[in-house]
Scaffold this active site. Sequence first.
Site, mmCIF file in Angstrom:
data_model
loop_
_atom_site.group_PDB
_atom_site.id
_atom_site.type_symbol
_atom_site.label_atom_id
_atom_site.label_comp_id
_atom_site.label_asym_id
_atom_site.label_seq_id
_atom_site.Cartn_x
_atom_site.Cartn_y
_atom_site.Cartn_z
ATOM 1 N N ILE A 221 -45.850 -15.613 -34.707
ATOM 2 C CA ILE A 221 -47.312 -15.688 -34.812
ATOM 3 C C ILE A 221 -47.953 -15.457 -33.451
ATOM 4 C CG2 ILE A 221 -49.264 -17.168 -35.389
ATOM 5 C CD1 ILE A 221 -47.469 -18.552 -37.448
ATOM 6 N N SER B 198 -52.464 -23.965 -35.502
ATOM 7 C CA SER B 198 -51.074 -24.379 -35.687
ATOM 8 C C SER B 198 -50.982 -25.760 -36.327
ATOM 9 C CB SER B 198 -50.331 -24.351 -34.349
ATOM 10 O OG SER B 198 -48.962 -24.633 -34.536
ATOM 11 N N ARG B 199 -51.075 -26.822 -35.542
ATOM 12 C CA ARG B 199 -51.043 -28.187 -36.049
ATOM 13 C C ARG B 199 -52.038 -29.036 -35.273
ATOM 14 N NH1 ARG B 199 -48.997 -26.071 -39.625
ATOM 15 N NH2 ARG B 199 -47.053 -26.542 -40.737
ATOM 16 N N ASP C 48 -58.601 -24.792 -36.996
ATOM 17 C CA ASP C 48 -58.251 -24.689 -38.412
ATOM 18 C C ASP C 48 -57.424 -25.887 -38.840
ATOM 19 O OD1 ASP C 48 -58.113 -23.275 -40.965
ATOM 20 O OD2 ASP C 48 -55.993 -22.966 -40.503
ATOM 21 N N HIS D 55 -57.567 -25.774 -42.624
ATOM 22 C CA HIS D 55 -56.161 -25.371 -42.632
ATOM 23 C C HIS D 55 -55.930 -24.209 -43.600
ATOM 24 C CE1 HIS D 55 -51.930 -27.155 -41.684
ATOM 25 N NE2 HIS D 55 -51.879 -25.836 -41.783
ATOM 26 N N GLU E 114 -56.047 -34.768 -40.655
ATOM 27 C CA GLU E 114 -56.556 -33.992 -41.792
ATOM 28 C C GLU E 114 -56.030 -34.475 -43.142
ATOM 29 O OE1 GLU E 114 -53.841 -30.070 -42.285
ATOM 30 O OE2 GLU E 114 -54.899 -30.196 -40.369
#
Length: 331
Positions: free
Chosen positions: A154, A232-233, A257, A294, A262
Amino acid sequence: MEILAFGVQADEKPLIEQAFRDHHEVRCLDVFLNQDTAPIAAGSEVVSSSVNADLGPRTLEVLAAGGTRMIAQRSTGFNNIDLRMAERLGMTVARVSYYSPYSVAEFAWALALAVNRRIVRASIRTRDFDFRLDGLMGRDLHGRTAGVLGTGKIGEAFARIAHGFGMRLLGWDVAENPACMELGMKYVSRDQLLAESDLVSLHVPLMPETHNLIDAGALKTMKDDAILVNSSRGGLIDTMALVAELREGRFTGVGLDVYEAEAGLFYLDKSLHAIEDDVLARLVTFPNVLVTSHQAYYTEDALRQIVDTTVKNVLDYKAGRRSENVLVPRA
């Protein structure tokens, strides 16, 4: 054999049903897998989970007691699964180790461009027939520096797009990617990357070593007018520290994102509920911050790869085969 799939989105359901059609029955649920919903899986040998599932010790114990022997996670990340407990309970765990890197890389760029050129604010204005340009000025990215933290598939795809924009490339990772170096990327320390980059994008997995990789100190190292993107996270960024910096008026834009808390929020409709998460509530009020739920991976191409790999993982489990997707092998 019936597979029980948790946390299935409406767009995802027909893809899952079609992929399993010639192999096993599959029942799709929109609820997320956690210790409260795990009893639903009683009698199901195989369950499929989403990235927002909570597969901690208690959830796994409930699943195992109900007869579940295999968990097929529909994501690359697996920080939500207690692998040691799964192994102790004799459960097989598999993930999707690879899917379209372009889905996430392209979305990361969508976030970067949106906050740089104030696209959301401009759209809201024009809906109100306010066509002023005040406060909408962005910057050319051509000739500026893009810092890529994590240069796997990525990160490499993100870097290729940056190269197309004519940007200088800096990279940080435990191993150098020759393909990125061919683009002219220079590998440097994390702090040097943060200090010199006009755009910083995160593409590393969430592990104990990378938790809060972007902490208060790292944020202060960044340029005041930098753009920060995380697709990513959420746990890679210390969100409280980020809010503190945003209050000081720093950063041209932040595109997120993912969010470290979350679970229980993303993928759910909370529009009629009071948001109890004060940090997230504060975060979304900043005019230079864009938060999405996400969805970077959420393209038809990526979903098909995720679903097809999930089917393969289940078939491998039934046949006693092992692949690179297996996190905990069959006992």
